[in-house]
Design a protein around this motif. Sequence first.
Motif: not given
Length: 418
Positions: A179-186
């Motif tokens: 979930h945290k990684k996806i925020r960074e990628l977005i």
Amino acid sequence: MDSVIEDIRVRKILDSRGNPTVEVDVITWNGFGRAAAPSGASTGAREVVAFPEGGVDKIISEVEDIISSELIGMDAEDLNEIDLVLKEIDGTENLAAIGGNTTVAVSMAVAKAAASSYNMPLYRFLGGNIPCEIPYPLGNMINGGAHAGKNAPDIQEFLVVPVGAETITEAVFTNVNVHKKIRELIQAKDKSFTGGKGDEGGWAPNLTSEEAIEIQVKACEMVSDETGVLVKPSLDMAASELWDPASEEYVYNREGARRSTGEQVDFVADIIDTYGYFYVEDPIREGDFAGFAELTKKSGKKCLICGDDIFVTNKDILAEGIEAGAGNAIIIKPNQIGTLTDTYKTVELAKNNKYVPVVSHRSGETTDDTIAHMAVAFSSPIIKTGAVGGERIAKLNELVRIAEEMTNPKMADINKYR
Ligand SMILES: C=C(OP(=O)(O)O)C(=O)O
Ligand SMILES: [Mg+2]
């Protein structure tokens, strides 16, 4: 004697969307149970009616008296009998008089009161001493469709399963890492992303479904590499929401695409093959058993093809699906069918026919944790209940506590599904 019902209270409370729902307290001679009903946004047409017209306010002043006058004096252990009485009180086929959300909250509160009367956790009371398997959490990462705002992806839910996790604690923390990684990628792709979330705690980005898939898959690979815990991507396409009956096509407004049923089957089969998806829910609209069966034939050996809106936790509808070869997994939402015992009957039928039962939250939730106990009691190998957010972690943290309480907890044997 310990579990004879002495009092029942029904109250109006908030759900996670700020809408009203019901919470029920059941008091027995030696115990207490409390449960609340959730509610859906992308509901199946054949679900029982959540509340009669007028909503919670319509029933709240009368229902406590009506239910109390029938149930006080009954034994909370008699779950079947209690559920029959609830259905009789309602008197309609689809629980339209007092609402399936009312009956399910009473039904679950009664079971919890019965368990508490004998000082047992609910999962033991319902499942006996045999269940010691903990389900894998299927966690929401990105929200779209009916669960998010205008520019979010057309596909409703981008989910992950930490299939390599060895404990529930490792599983839930792996999901939040993704979930945290996806925020960074977005954020790397869209500098104006404000961190907004959808109804189930997944990010609600300004992305097409294909862009969201790429980010989701990349995040799974990165977290798998960094932590050594294999994470697989999954989807809930909520295809009934995309279906346009006039043109008989699946309409993806955000990306301006339209797909016939055949094209939708090929599109989904292709995503599964290209990215190694573990689980895809509602890839085809409710009612289309043939389309569901076609995709299951193509991809069902490598991916769980799960029915939510198409089966609505109803054993008779599931029986039609089994006959047609539609899907190999089923979402289990107690408030789609209205009672705990009817929910159990659907789970049994699913298991007897090798359909994987996936106990699930709704998009509108409360901090009620009953489904965590149900998933363990029913030996459901997967639980779908988000990744972050108070109403989602209520269930996940309860699973951590349940595992701690068991002498020999094991994660479910999920590898047989991949
Ligand atoms: C949880 C879901 O959403 P809702 O509760 O809105 O039906 C779902 O579609 O699986
Ligand atoms: Mg769904």
